[in-house]
Each structure stands twice: as C-alpha cells, then as structure tokens.
Design a protein around this motif. Structure first.
Motif, PDB file in Angstrom:
ATOM      1  N   ALA A 102       1.172  -0.982  -0.098  1.00  0.00           N
ATOM      2  CA  ALA A 102      -0.064  -0.412   0.006  1.00  0.00           C
ATOM      3  C   ALA A 102       1.361   1.666   0.303  1.00  0.00           C
ATOM      4  O   ALA A 102       0.282   2.097  -0.839  1.00  0.00           O
ATOM      5  N   ARG A 103       1.739   1.189   1.194  1.00  0.00           N
ATOM      6  CA  ARG A 103       2.621   2.687   0.578  1.00  0.00           C
ATOM      7  C   ARG A 103       3.433   2.591  -1.310  1.00  0.00           C
ATOM      8  O   ARG A 103       3.861   4.093  -1.027  1.00  0.00           O
ATOM      9  N   CYS A 104       3.835   1.085  -1.285  1.00  0.00           N
ATOM     10  CA  CYS A 104       4.534   1.911  -2.742  1.00  0.00           C
ATOM     11  C   CYS A 104       3.577   1.822  -3.603  1.00  0.00           C
ATOM     12  O   CYS A 104       3.913   2.834  -4.496  1.00  0.00           O
ATOM     13  N   LEU A 105       2.362   1.727  -3.189  1.00  0.00           N
ATOM     14  CA  LEU A 105       1.405   2.536  -4.298  1.00  0.00           C
ATOM     15  C   LEU A 105       0.789   3.884  -3.809  1.00  0.00           C
ATOM     16  O   LEU A 105       0.497   4.351  -4.211  1.00  0.00           O
ATOM     17  N   GLY A 106       1.108   4.699  -2.887  1.00  0.00           N
ATOM     18  CA  GLY A 106       0.457   5.724  -2.273  1.00  0.00           C
ATOM     19  C   GLY A 106       0.048   5.739  -1.685  1.00  0.00           C
ATOM     20  O   GLY A 106      -1.321   7.308  -1.466  1.00  0.00           O
ATOM     21  N   ILE A 107      -0.565   5.085  -0.882  1.00  0.00           N
ATOM     22  CA  ILE A 107      -1.771   4.853  -0.281  1.00  0.00           C
ATOM     23  C   ILE A 107      -1.583   5.438   1.051  1.00  0.00           C
ATOM     24  O   ILE A 107      -0.789   4.572   2.039  1.00  0.00           O
ATOM     25  N   TYR A 126     -12.408   4.786   2.945  1.00  0.00           N
ATOM     26  CA  TYR A 126     -10.659   5.045   3.015  1.00  0.00           C
ATOM     27  C   TYR A 126     -10.802   3.690   2.410  1.00  0.00           C
ATOM     28  O   TYR A 126      -9.673   3.336   1.658  1.00  0.00           O
ATOM     29  N   GLU A 127     -11.036   2.732   3.156  1.00  0.00           N
ATOM     30  CA  GLU A 127     -11.290   1.211   3.142  1.00  0.00           C
ATOM     31  C   GLU A 127     -11.508   0.690   0.797  1.00  0.00           C
ATOM     32  O   GLU A 127     -10.788  -0.065   0.628  1.00  0.00           O
ATOM     33  N   LEU A 128     -12.254   1.500   0.518  1.00  0.00           N
ATOM     34  CA  LEU A 128     -12.813   1.332  -1.199  1.00  0.00           C
ATOM     35  C   LEU A 128     -11.800   1.788  -1.347  1.00  0.00           C
ATOM     36  O   LEU A 128     -11.589   1.267  -2.438  1.00  0.00           O
ATOM     37  N   ALA A 129     -11.325   3.689  -1.071  1.00  0.00           N
ATOM     38  CA  ALA A 129     -10.348   3.535  -2.540  1.00  0.00           C
ATOM     39  C   ALA A 129      -8.819   3.052  -2.148  1.00  0.00           C
ATOM     40  O   ALA A 129      -8.210   2.484  -3.245  1.00  0.00           O
ATOM     41  N   ALA A 130      -8.800   2.151  -0.583  1.00  0.00           N
ATOM     42  CA  ALA A 130      -7.148   1.596  -0.639  1.00  0.00           C
ATOM     43  C   ALA A 130      -7.250   0.523  -1.941  1.00  0.00           C
ATOM     44  O   ALA A 130      -6.786  -0.439  -2.524  1.00  0.00           O
ATOM     45  N   GLY A 136      -4.723  -1.947  -9.312  1.00  0.00           N
ATOM     46  CA  GLY A 136      -4.935  -1.437 -10.264  1.00  0.00           C
ATOM     47  C   GLY A 136      -5.157   0.284 -10.412  1.00  0.00           C
ATOM     48  O   GLY A 136      -5.433   0.551 -11.282  1.00  0.00           O
ATOM     49  N   THR A 137      -6.351   0.566  -9.798  1.00  0.00           N
ATOM     50  CA  THR A 137      -6.924   2.096  -9.898  1.00  0.00           C
ATOM     51  C   THR A 137      -5.624   3.033  -9.552  1.00  0.00           C
ATOM     52  O   THR A 137      -5.246   3.072  -8.522  1.00  0.00           O
TER      53      THR A 137
END
Length: 221
Positions: A88-93, A145-149, A155-156
C-alpha cells in the motif's frame, strides 16, 4: 475475443535483497525475527517468506519501491510493515490519518496523499457525510478509505491533483475626472449646508515648445 491478461512479474531478487537490507537496517531484530535476517537459504535459493514478498510485490516498479521505503522510513511506527501495508505504501496509499488531513487541507498535504484523498472522496456520500454526526462521519470516512485503498490495490490509478485556481484579475483602474469629483463634493455640500473646500487641481500648463538650435550648414574653415 478477449485479450489475454498478462501476469505481472515478481519483484526481482536484486530488489528483494536490497529491500531486506534496508528493512534490517531500520528495524533490526524486529524485522529479522518476523521475516528472516536474509532472503536466502544456505543454498542461495529464496526463503519461503522472501518468495511470498516477491510475488506480493509483483508489478511494483523500482520507483514505487522507493516510495514505499521512504514512507516506511518516515512512519512513526517502530514495527516493520506487513506485506499488504508495504505494498500500500509503494502504491501511494497513505494512513487513514494522513488521508483525513489531506481531505481537510489538500493544498498543504503531500501530493500522493492529496491525490488519494480525491479518490477517497469519490467513494464517499458527500451529502450524507455533511448531514452526519461526528461519529457517523468518521465511520463513513473509514469505509471510503477502505474502498479507495482496495481500488488502488486492484490497479486503479490515483487521480491527478486539481489545478490551482489563479487569483482573479482586478478590473482596470478608472479614476473619476476632477470635475466629476468637484461636482459630487458640491452636491454633498448643498445637502449639508456647507461650503465645499475641494477644488480640482488646475490643469497643468503645457510646457513651452523649444525649437532645437539650427545647425550651422557652413563647414568650419
């Protein structure tokens, strides 16, 4: 006929060993006890844990891996992240606290947190959120937040930042003519029964014209 889907490649062994080295350096025994001091077995093959991380980070680019490492280094958490947390951190979350802060003030938020907060807002019912109590609003934001993550992990891409609004251009100055100002003062004086003490500045007299000296056509002897 549907196009064949491509499976992303696992994280390369070189990047995986670099990841292990950095995590060991930051967390020491806490990383080693949970994930192993090294990603390799004695025979040089990857450990089971390392293979899980390699496949769990499939598709992560070296640049994104750098994002994840920097986010981990900046995190106040003294325990190493789990595989889902690090991906998640790698993907900017960002953390949910950082996402909420970015919703309140996107201008001063880190760019990736501000972009994620825009995606988070797309998953929120803005009308219900404005009408909800503080407790209900907090629960709704957590759900958004959970839905966006989950969307980012599938891949969004993060939406772009909103362009900054430029300041409105002030209208051009159009000062009143002296005679207009004098007339207004006279009207005010008539109403108040006083004598106006305003007089427009006299028009400046034009400067006298001066003719340039004529040059002597005759050449000096």
């Amino acid at each position: 006929m549907p196009e064949p889907t491509t499976t992303p490649e696992p994280l390369s062994e070189r990047l995986l060993r670099d990841l292990w080295l950095r995590m060991n350096g930051q967390f020491g025994h806490r990383w080693a006890s949970g994930f192993g001091a090294a990603p390799d077995n004695d025979d040089g093959t990857l450990t089971l844990t390392a293979r899980v991380w390699a496949h769990g980070l499939a598709g992560i680019t070296p640049r994104q891996l750098g994002f994840g490492l920097r986010a981990t280094l900046a995190s106040p958490d003294t325990w190493p992240p789990t595989l889902p947390e690090f991906r998640a951190r790698c993907l900017g979350i960002p953390s949910i606290a950082a996402a909420k802060a970015a919703l309140r003030d996107p201008t001063n938020a880190p760019p990736r947190a501000a972009r994620f907060s825009r995606l988070m807002w797309q998953h929120a019912d803005s009308y219900r959120l404005r009408q909800a109590s503080a407790e209900l609003a907090d629960r709704m934001l957590r759900e958004a937040y959970e839905l966006a993550a989950e969307a980012v992990l599938r891949g969004t891409p993060l939406p772009p930042l909103s362009p900054a609004l430029s300041a409105p251009t002030p209208p051009p100055a159009n000062p009143a003519k002296p005679e207009t100002v004098a007339s207004a003062f006279s009207e005010i004086a008539d109403v108040l029964g006083t004598t106006p003490d305003f007089a427009p500045d006299p028009e400046p007299e034009p400067a006298p014209l001066t003719m340039p000296e004529e040059a002597d056509d005759a050449e000096d002897d």
